[in-house]
Motif scaffolding. Structure first.
Motif, PDB file in Angstrom:
ATOM      1  N   ASP A 180       0.743  -1.142   0.135  1.00 30.31           N
ATOM      2  CA  ASP A 180       0.086  -0.154   0.164  1.00 30.31           C
ATOM      3  C   ASP A 180       0.855   1.407  -0.072  1.00 30.31           C
ATOM      4  O   ASP A 180       0.667   2.201   0.847  1.00 30.31           O
ATOM      5  CB  ASP A 180      -1.125   0.028   1.399  1.00 30.31           C
ATOM      6  CG  ASP A 180      -2.221   1.048   1.108  1.00 30.31           C
ATOM      7  OD1 ASP A 180      -2.402   1.274  -0.233  1.00 30.31           O
ATOM      8  OD2 ASP A 180      -2.696   1.457   1.999  1.00 30.31           O
ATOM      9  N   MET A 181       1.932   1.343  -0.867  1.00 30.46           N
ATOM     10  CA  MET A 181       2.878   2.426  -1.087  1.00 30.46           C
ATOM     11  C   MET A 181       2.025   3.538  -1.745  1.00 30.46           C
ATOM     12  O   MET A 181       2.071   4.724  -1.509  1.00 30.46           O
ATOM     13  CB  MET A 181       4.062   2.137  -1.781  1.00 30.46           C
ATOM     14  CG  MET A 181       4.732   1.113  -1.110  1.00 30.46           C
ATOM     15  SD  MET A 181       5.661   1.506   0.552  1.00 30.46           S
ATOM     16  CE  MET A 181       6.685   2.761  -0.144  1.00 30.46           C
ATOM     17  N   LEU A 182       1.050   3.235  -2.519  1.00 26.79           N
ATOM     18  CA  LEU A 182       0.559   4.130  -3.476  1.00 26.79           C
ATOM     19  C   LEU A 182      -0.809   4.876  -2.887  1.00 26.79           C
ATOM     20  O   LEU A 182      -1.005   5.997  -3.073  1.00 26.79           O
ATOM     21  CB  LEU A 182       0.085   3.732  -4.919  1.00 26.79           C
ATOM     22  CG  LEU A 182       1.245   2.939  -5.747  1.00 26.79           C
ATOM     23  CD1 LEU A 182       0.540   2.305  -6.929  1.00 26.79           C
ATOM     24  CD2 LEU A 182       2.052   4.013  -6.342  1.00 26.79           C
TER      25      LEU A 182
ATOM     26  N   GLY B  17      -7.282   5.523  -4.088  1.00 27.80           N
ATOM     27  CA  GLY B  17      -8.539   5.249  -3.549  1.00 27.80           C
ATOM     28  C   GLY B  17      -8.927   5.920  -2.372  1.00 27.80           C
ATOM     29  O   GLY B  17     -10.125   5.919  -1.875  1.00 27.80           O
ATOM     30  N   ARG B  18      -7.986   6.813  -1.766  1.00 23.31           N
ATOM     31  CA  ARG B  18      -8.433   7.532  -0.519  1.00 23.31           C
ATOM     32  C   ARG B  18      -9.196   8.934  -0.695  1.00 23.31           C
ATOM     33  O   ARG B  18      -9.740   9.489  -0.111  1.00 23.31           O
ATOM     34  CB  ARG B  18      -6.818   8.122  -0.043  1.00 23.31           C
ATOM     35  CG  ARG B  18      -6.056   6.669   0.537  1.00 23.31           C
ATOM     36  CD  ARG B  18      -6.603   5.804   1.552  1.00 23.31           C
ATOM     37  NE  ARG B  18      -5.923   4.744   1.689  1.00 23.31           N
ATOM     38  CZ  ARG B  18      -5.070   4.468   2.551  1.00 23.31           C
ATOM     39  NH1 ARG B  18      -4.421   5.818   3.240  1.00 23.31           N
ATOM     40  NH2 ARG B  18      -4.200   3.486   2.642  1.00 23.31           N
TER      41      ARG B  18
ATOM     42  N   ASP C 214     -11.368  12.120  -6.201  1.00 20.10           N
ATOM     43  CA  ASP C 214     -10.582  12.557  -7.676  1.00 20.10           C
ATOM     44  C   ASP C 214      -9.655  11.779  -8.054  1.00 20.10           C
ATOM     45  O   ASP C 214      -8.440  12.030  -7.290  1.00 20.10           O
ATOM     46  CB  ASP C 214     -10.146  14.128  -7.305  1.00 20.10           C
ATOM     47  CG  ASP C 214     -10.085  14.711  -8.671  1.00 20.10           C
ATOM     48  OD1 ASP C 214      -9.930  14.007  -9.788  1.00 20.10           O
ATOM     49  OD2 ASP C 214     -10.104  16.094  -8.568  1.00 20.10           O
ATOM     50  N   VAL C 215      -9.747  10.978  -8.873  1.00 25.74           N
ATOM     51  CA  VAL C 215      -8.527  10.207  -9.569  1.00 25.74           C
ATOM     52  C   VAL C 215      -7.217  10.841  -9.998  1.00 25.74           C
ATOM     53  O   VAL C 215      -6.202  10.716  -9.890  1.00 25.74           O
ATOM     54  CB  VAL C 215      -8.998   9.314 -10.577  1.00 25.74           C
ATOM     55  CG1 VAL C 215      -9.351   9.919 -11.753  1.00 25.74           C
ATOM     56  CG2 VAL C 215      -8.055   8.072 -10.895  1.00 25.74           C
ATOM     57  N   CYS C 216      -7.523  12.017 -10.505  1.00 26.46           N
ATOM     58  CA  CYS C 216      -6.609  13.036 -10.755  1.00 26.46           C
ATOM     59  C   CYS C 216      -5.710  13.347  -9.643  1.00 26.46           C
ATOM     60  O   CYS C 216      -4.575  14.142 -10.124  1.00 26.46           O
ATOM     61  CB  CYS C 216      -7.267  14.309 -11.811  1.00 26.46           C
ATOM     62  SG  CYS C 216      -8.133  13.776 -13.124  1.00 26.46           S
ATOM     63  N   LYS C 217      -5.780  13.549  -8.319  1.00 23.43           N
ATOM     64  CA  LYS C 217      -5.202  13.829  -7.382  1.00 23.43           C
ATOM     65  C   LYS C 217      -4.405  12.685  -6.793  1.00 23.43           C
ATOM     66  O   LYS C 217      -3.869  12.829  -5.706  1.00 23.43           O
ATOM     67  CB  LYS C 217      -5.982  14.443  -6.490  1.00 23.43           C
ATOM     68  CG  LYS C 217      -6.536  15.782  -6.916  1.00 23.43           C
ATOM     69  CD  LYS C 217      -7.217  16.751  -5.956  1.00 23.43           C
ATOM     70  CE  LYS C 217      -7.794  17.936  -6.359  1.00 23.43           C
ATOM     71  NZ  LYS C 217      -8.521  18.789  -5.103  1.00 23.43           N
ATOM     72  N   TRP C 218      -4.512  11.425  -7.178  1.00 24.38           N
ATOM     73  CA  TRP C 218      -4.059  10.331  -6.846  1.00 24.38           C
ATOM     74  C   TRP C 218      -2.405  10.334  -7.100  1.00 24.38           C
ATOM     75  O   TRP C 218      -2.032  10.900  -7.898  1.00 24.38           O
ATOM     76  CB  TRP C 218      -4.532   8.982  -7.180  1.00 24.38           C
ATOM     77  CG  TRP C 218      -5.858   8.793  -6.755  1.00 24.38           C
ATOM     78  CD1 TRP C 218      -6.730   9.520  -6.162  1.00 24.38           C
ATOM     79  CD2 TRP C 218      -6.596   7.593  -7.200  1.00 24.38           C
ATOM     80  NE1 TRP C 218      -7.902   8.814  -5.842  1.00 24.38           N
ATOM     81  CE2 TRP C 218      -7.843   7.610  -6.458  1.00 24.38           C
ATOM     82  CE3 TRP C 218      -6.553   6.207  -7.931  1.00 24.38           C
ATOM     83  CZ2 TRP C 218      -8.952   6.943  -6.577  1.00 24.38           C
ATOM     84  CZ3 TRP C 218      -7.406   5.347  -7.956  1.00 24.38           C
ATOM     85  CH2 TRP C 218      -8.625   5.682  -7.243  1.00 24.38           C
ATOM     86  N   VAL C 219      -1.631   9.620  -6.203  1.00 24.10           N
ATOM     87  CA  VAL C 219      -0.178   9.665  -6.375  1.00 24.10           C
ATOM     88  C   VAL C 219       0.222   9.298  -7.876  1.00 24.10           C
ATOM     89  O   VAL C 219      -0.246   8.209  -8.123  1.00 24.10           O
ATOM     90  CB  VAL C 219       0.442   8.747  -5.296  1.00 24.10           C
ATOM     91  CG1 VAL C 219       2.004   8.836  -5.461  1.00 24.10           C
ATOM     92  CG2 VAL C 219       0.303   9.402  -3.983  1.00 24.10           C
ATOM     93  N   GLY C 220       1.009   9.854  -8.808  1.00 21.13           N
ATOM     94  CA  GLY C 220       1.398   9.380  -9.799  1.00 21.13           C
ATOM     95  C   GLY C 220       0.406   9.661 -10.954  1.00 21.13           C
ATOM     96  O   GLY C 220       1.250   9.598 -12.167  1.00 21.13           O
ATOM     97  N   VAL C 221      -0.480  10.143 -10.557  1.00 19.71           N
ATOM     98  CA  VAL C 221      -1.272  10.844 -11.914  1.00 19.71           C
ATOM     99  C   VAL C 221      -0.795  12.042 -12.098  1.00 19.71           C
ATOM    100  O   VAL C 221      -1.436  13.039 -11.262  1.00 19.71           O
ATOM    101  CB  VAL C 221      -2.870  10.566 -11.433  1.00 19.71           C
ATOM    102  CG1 VAL C 221      -3.786  11.006 -12.651  1.00 19.71           C
ATOM    103  CG2 VAL C 221      -3.074   9.077 -11.167  1.00 19.71           C
TER     104      VAL C 221
END
Length: 657
Positions: A47-49, A52-53, A56-63
């Motif tokens: 669960d490094m990434l 799902g928290r 807004d998927v565009c604010k997820w780590v790496g996006v």
């Protein structure tokens, strides 16, 4: 609820009712969010990434970039991910332009990616992928960059990759590939590397592949071809299944060979007689004519003589030596012009250089660099400039006279120069301790390189700032090509700048593109090589170099565009992940490292006017270093810091990027 149902019975309120009804339920995740979560399940057990928290998927780590809620750029690097890539989930992200999972621990086969029709850049380097290269990559017609280096990939290079019309970079080095090199001939191909594999056969002489030298093909012992100066054995080998020829045929062949031998010896003898006669005639001429002839003979085969001594530029295991020779122009031997006040007393001449053995140290945008060992044992570094026509000879001489007068402990001294109509050479002192690139990344720039201890970073930062400040004190002068390969380590491992002040010697009309790494050292306003370099651009390059010291990572991307205001967080995360458990924790030196990090961030400002001048930078660096030495009550040469860093260094070798 009764009133609400009554209203919904009337058609006039039907649409508002539907909006209210569907709005009363929680929204489902977007398709890309579901795909990313399915992908996470296969590669992120720790669960490094933390996807799902948020909704807004565009604010997820790496996006890194979205369009209309769809993911366009997914960059998940150095997160210690493991497991295998879920190809089904990955192919659902059909709006991806950039996909990067480099520097993780992913394994298994690279999945088929036929669903990513919009993909332009694929980075999967430095993982543990095995199996073959997916052949259907050729179906992704927009694909420009493929980097699968540093894995366990086996099998052959798919010939279908030749059909990629926009291929710009193909990095397949450090794998277990076999077979031959396909005939890549895309005009768009600028970066290519298949070194450290088990490839065999002749490298195709296509116009694209002829642009690359030994560094792109090294450590493939069964490769041959013009690019690596290794001739191929064209004589056909007998087939194991062929029947043994009859005895009478063997006798016929022997008689035929004897006849051919007699003819060859006769012709050869006649040719030798003619040569001896011609030489005798020339020997009877004036002594000056004899000397001129000898010099012209020595001058032939410039690159052949110099390059034959170094079959493997990366490993520096050269056992042969060649003569350093060049085109001396139609007027015979030119003059070697010494520059500094005491350089005229140097114990070598142009003839000594002509007789010297040569070893290729590196090739770059400005030209090739050689180590020249003279018969007396004296060693110098000779740089052969690529563009011998720019600027004109008088302008070249005037500019070199200015650069050659620069003398500083943090500059590699330029001692002499030579120029003829088609040749320009620069002679520097030889520095055997290698480059800053080798110090940070190892002799081959391995992916396992780590950031230096912050005290080492401070020492190098002060050395570089001191040298650059000295250059900038001369009006109109810049370094123009600052990067870690152009910083050499002196006798006491001080950092010394080389290749400074050479940018006026570029062809102003040249459309040649630099390597990705060299490009991203340059300030955004100077990435067009036709634009003159500035002192503000040197400051930007200095900032990128500081970030390289702090992270141990070469700039294979535009750091400002990639991380923006998150550069400090990125640097800290990299240092936290790559620091050995025995090292001093980053947290205990937060203030010192933050100070150096803030200086680097200030230097890489996109606006040139916002960058500090080198004098101000030098003052800030010295203040930070003084405070660090007082607080730690130690020196840069204390055990576990600077001295330990340099003990394992190879003492020779340059690396060209």
């Amino acid at each position: 609820m009764g009133k609400f149902a009554l209203l919904c019975r009337h058609n006039v309120f039907l649409f508002p009712c539907l909006v209210l009804v569907f709005g009363a339920f929680p929204r489902g995740r977007s398709g890309d969010a579901e795909s990313l979560l399915a992908l996470k399940a296969s590669i992120d057990p720790s669960d490094m990434l933390q996807w799902g928290r948020g909704s807004d998927v565009c604010k997820w780590v790496g996006v890194k970039q979205c369009l209309n809620g769809r993911v366009m750029k997914l960059v998940v690097e150095n997160f210690n991910l493991s497991g295998t890539l879920d190809g089904k989930s990955l192919n659902l992200l059909d709006q991806l332009r950039v996909l990067s999972f480099k520097e993780n621990s992913l394994s298994g086969q690279i999945p088929e990616l036929s669903g990513l029709k919009n993909l332009k850049s694929l980075f999967l380097s430095d993982n543990r992928f095995s199996g073959g290269i997916p052949t259907n990559l050729a179906l992704l017609h927009r694909l420009k960059i493929i980097d699968i280096s540093g894995n366990l990939i086996s099998g052959q290079i798919p010939r279908s990759l030749v059909d990629l019309p926009r291929l710009y970079m193909l990095y397949l080095q450090d794998n277990q590939l076999i077979g031959d090199v396909p005939a890549f001939d895309q005009n768009s191909l600028k970066f290519f590397n298949v070194s450290n594999n088990a490839l065999t056969g002749e490298i195709p002489n296509t116009s694209s592949l002829l642009k690359f030298n030994n560094s792109s093909f090294s450590a493939n012992i069964n490769l041959c071809g013009q690019q690596i100066q290794k001739p191929c054995n064209t004589s056909p080998s007998p087939s194991p299944s062929s029947p043994i020829a009859p005895t009478n045929t063997s006798k016929h062949h022997k008689r035929r060979k004897k006849l051919i031998l007699i003819i060859v010896l006769s012709v050869g003898g006649f040719a030798v007689l003619c040569i001896v006669t011609v030489l005798l005639i020339f020997c009877l001429r004036k002594g000056s004519k004899e000397t001129e002839l000898r010099n012209k003979v020595v001058a032939r085969g410039v690159e052949e003589a110099a390059n034959s001594v170094n079959r493997d530029n990366n490993n520096n295991n050269n056992s042969k030596q060649g003569g350093l020779s060049w085109d001396q122009g139609g007027d015979g031997l030119g003059n070697l012009v010494f520059l500094g006040p005491g350089d005229q007393q140097m114990s070598y001449s142009l003839e000594d250089l002509l007789k010297a053995s040569a070893e290729t140290l590196g090739r770059g945008t400005m030209g090739s660099t050689y180590k020249a060992v003279m018969e007396s044992g004296y060693i110098v570094t000779v740089k052969r400039l690529k563009e011998s026509r720019y600027p004109r000879m008088e302008e070249f001489g005037r500019h070199i006279e200015i650069v050659g007068r620069l003398r500083h402990p943090n500059l590699v001294p330029l001692r002499a120069y030579f120029q003829a109509k088609e040749e320009r050479l620069l002679v520097y002192d030889y520095f055997p301790n290698g480059s800053l690139f080798s110090l940070v990344h190892g002799s081959r720039g391995s992916a396992g390189s780590k950031p230096l201890h912050w005290t080492s970073c401070l020492k190098i930062a002060e050395d570089l700032a001191t040298g650059l400040h000295y250059i900038h004190q001369n009006p109109g002068l810049t370094h123009g090509n600052l990067k870690s390969t152009n910083v050499l380590l002196g006798p006491d491992f001080e950092s010394c700048l080389t290749d400074y002040g050479l940018t006026p010697f570029r062809n102003p009309e040249s459309l040649e593109e630099s390597s990705a790494t060299s490009l991203f050292y340059r300030a955004p306003e100077c990435r067009d090589l036709r634009r003159p370099t500035t002192q503000q651009a040197d400051v930007y390059s200095y900032g990128v170099l500081l970030l390289e010291l702090l992270t141990g990572k070469t700039p294979f991307q535009d750091l400002v565009q990639e991380y923006g205001s998150d550069i400090p967080r990125w640097v800290k995360s990299v240092r936290a992940e790559t620091t050995d458990s025995g090292d001093e924790p980053v947290s205990s030196n937060e203030e010192k490292m933050n100070a150096l990090l803030n200086i680097a961030v200030t230097c890489v400002s996109v606006t040139p006017e916002s960058r500090p001048v080198m004098g101000e930078l030098l003052r800030m660096i010295r203040e930070v270093r003084t405070e660090a030495q007082v607080s730690s009550n130690s020196s840069d040469h204390s055990p576990g810091r600077w001295s330990d860093t340099v003990q394992s260094l190879p003492r020779e070798g340059y690396v060209s990027i």
